[in-house]
Design a protein around this motif. Sequence first.
Motif, short mmCIF file in Angstrom:
data_model
loop_
_atom_site.label_atom_id
_atom_site.label_comp_id
_atom_site.label_asym_id
_atom_site.label_seq_id
_atom_site.Cartn_x
_atom_site.Cartn_y
_atom_site.Cartn_z
N ARG A 61 11.08 -6.69 -12.67
CA ARG A 61 11.07 -6.46 -11.18
C ARG A 61 9.72 -5.67 -11.14
O ARG A 61 8.98 -4.78 -11.80
N LYS A 62 9.01 -6.02 -10.12
CA LYS A 62 7.68 -5.56 -9.85
C LYS A 62 7.37 -5.63 -8.62
O LYS A 62 7.77 -6.63 -7.83
N ILE A 63 6.46 -4.73 -8.16
CA ILE A 63 6.00 -4.78 -6.63
C ILE A 63 4.77 -5.68 -6.56
O ILE A 63 4.11 -5.94 -7.51
N VAL A 64 4.98 -6.75 -5.64
CA VAL A 64 4.16 -7.77 -5.72
C VAL A 64 3.33 -7.86 -4.00
O VAL A 64 3.86 -7.61 -3.01
N PRO A 65 2.09 -7.75 -4.27
CA PRO A 65 1.12 -7.79 -3.00
C PRO A 65 1.71 -8.68 -1.75
O PRO A 65 2.02 -9.81 -2.18
N THR A 66 1.74 -8.39 -0.45
CA THR A 66 2.52 -9.10 0.33
C THR A 66 1.82 -10.61 0.59
O THR A 66 2.73 -11.43 0.51
N LEU A 68 11.51 -8.39 0.44
CA LEU A 68 12.38 -8.00 -0.68
C LEU A 68 11.70 -8.20 -2.11
O LEU A 68 11.72 -7.54 -2.70
N LEU A 69 10.98 -9.62 -2.12
CA LEU A 69 10.34 -9.85 -3.40
C LEU A 69 9.20 -8.71 -3.18
O LEU A 69 8.82 -8.51 -4.68
N GLY A 112 -0.59 -4.00 -0.60
CA GLY A 112 -1.89 -4.45 -0.69
C GLY A 112 -2.47 -4.97 -1.88
O GLY A 112 -1.53 -4.92 -2.91
N GLU A 113 -3.46 -5.91 -2.10
CA GLU A 113 -3.64 -6.30 -3.65
C GLU A 113 -4.75 -5.70 -3.86
O GLU A 113 -5.26 -5.88 -5.30
N TRP A 114 -5.53 -4.89 -3.25
CA TRP A 114 -6.53 -4.15 -3.89
C TRP A 114 -6.34 -3.34 -5.17
O TRP A 114 -5.25 -2.26 -4.71
N GLY A 115 -7.02 -3.18 -5.99
CA GLY A 115 -6.78 -2.21 -7.21
C GLY A 115 -5.55 -2.79 -7.92
O GLY A 115 -5.23 -1.95 -8.87
N TYR A 116 -4.90 -3.84 -8.05
CA TYR A 116 -3.96 -4.39 -8.67
C TYR A 116 -4.06 -3.81 -10.20
O TYR A 116 -5.21 -4.33 -10.60
N PRO A 117 -3.21 -3.61 -11.03
CA PRO A 117 -1.88 -3.41 -10.73
C PRO A 117 -1.51 -2.06 -10.01
O PRO A 117 -0.30 -1.40 -10.02
#
Lengths: 254, 372
Positions: B190-195, B178-179, B26-31
């Motif tokens: 490397r970072k987790i990226v919102p879908t 994968l990204l 999700g992108e809510w609350g990034y990071p």
Amino acid sequence: MSFRMRLSNAEYFADLIKAISAVVEEGTFVVDKDSIKMVSMDPAHISLVDFELDKSAAEEYICSEPMNITISITELLKFLKRGKKNESITILYESDKKKLTVLLSDVTSSKERSFTTNALEPIVSRTTVPNLTFEAVARVNMDALADAIEDSSLVSDYVRFTISPDAVTLSAKGEVGAIQIKLSKVGAAVYEIRADKEVWANFSINYVEKIIKAAKTLSEELTIELSTNKPIRFSVPIPSGKLGYLVAPRIETA
Amino acid sequence: MSAWIPTERFQDRVVFGASPPTVLVGEWGYPKVNIGPAVSVMEKDFAGLLDVYEKWLDFPIEELLLMRLSLLHGKKKVSVTASRMPSRFIESFQELATSSTPVDTEMELESKPALKPLFYIREPPIGPSAPLLKLRIVENPSVPRVVEKVVGDTDLKAANAVITMYRSGIRQEQITRLLSIGLLGAKNERKIVPTEWSITAVDDIIGKTLRKEVMKNPLVNYYEIYGFEALYNRVYILLLPLKWMFEVLEYWHSMPSMLPYSDHELPGFPEKYPENIGGVYHATRLPVLEHLSARRKQAAALVFIEVFPGWLPLGVWRLREISRKALSRQYAKTGSLDEALSLLSTRLKLPIEKWIRASWLLDFLKNQTRLE
């Protein structure tokens, strides 16, 4: 066959190449015993750069015979940007190897950096500068013009240049509103106007802005030449050389 | 298809099913973001469908919606940098993401999954979700060799990893996954990226690479018009015998505006984010560039999109797939722009004058003169 040129200020040379990069990503330098030149257009043939640097600008200048050097301006610029004011720059080209070398060295030559790149396949068609006459000429302050263009970009993608006997005016009209910037002949931003009547034409801000931004560091003044609905010419004075641009106008058709 | 979805299983706290189709970020609350696998309660054969967008165009929209809502989503809140020193949880999400086929998975949820019936314009709806307690991967994921290689290469930049996989025929959905899960790129980047972001990032990375090649190709000879319509979305693509320029025009008949939305690009000028069109811009530019690259040709391109009432916001994939389909079909060709526009006027519902008024590119071509 080889070419060798040394300039005392690497940063200045980088600024010159940056000014060329406002129009082309790759281009051909025509080199002979007197000067290096480039006349080139962007892929869409909307803008043109006309550049010349005389051998008197160089501390050392050797050209065994006339040659063309086609290179990626973008790649060259990446390296040149690493150059510093107090470094000298030497450009070497060996036409049999088709390799261009840029050598950066500090005053005492205690530190030397070199960058070598392959020349590109020569561009077949040679660009020449169109023969144009202009009805009005204005010499203006570079920063004032850059500001006026930035203002215009707030409302539109296009800007109208008008030169009248008493002022240089930039204006733009868009959906959100209209902007007009008048630089009066009596003011500090205008050094000279030669015009018998009012002339004007419209231009894509994209192209004009890119040129002015790239050339800004080279001079405090700029000469604008204009006729109604004809290409505009910008000339940037540089020591021992020439830097000019043409941009084709936008002409609204019904 | 509704018969395939055993909704009674939404009541369970322990869910067994096939995953991926998706690992969602999700992108809510990034990071700090919600991350977790989606498990399908459908049969494994059908679950595989949930990640193959090109097949989605064949289903009616109601069934697509059901498929989407049949995904149970286990959530865990993590920092986006957690992919560098992954916990066991994240490691297992990453393991799922590397698989090219669905893997049987068991999720234990903190509570009964709750369905929030929320719709957004651009984001797809999500099935029932609940915080995740435990995750067990029941079988071995099937990991393509090239995926193993780029995931293991901690010196390879993310963009290069994307291109390497694309060239090896890894499906775009998996590259995106994968990204998103933070398995690509140099080790400490490397970072987790919102879908949502990674969907557009992958469209953009591949598009830019193809664009570089396409801009060296010779021009097409005529004006070419391609079109296709599915799921209440109509796409027409006009290729012009000119150097690369690109514009997307998008009109929503369900939410009428004065003019279509538009964004464009012109080579040699700084890249700008397409604020009006968003991810649809990159999702339609990619198929156009794929098409030109495969033909070893260059063209300027103008994409006309019409969205009709009946469409439910299920994501930008449909415009990527509809464009791909359009470009693979028979096309019409004309010798002039005027003829091309007059042909388009018979294919588009919104009057052509409105498209012309909204188009930066058409205005530019008509009014900008050239140096001789």
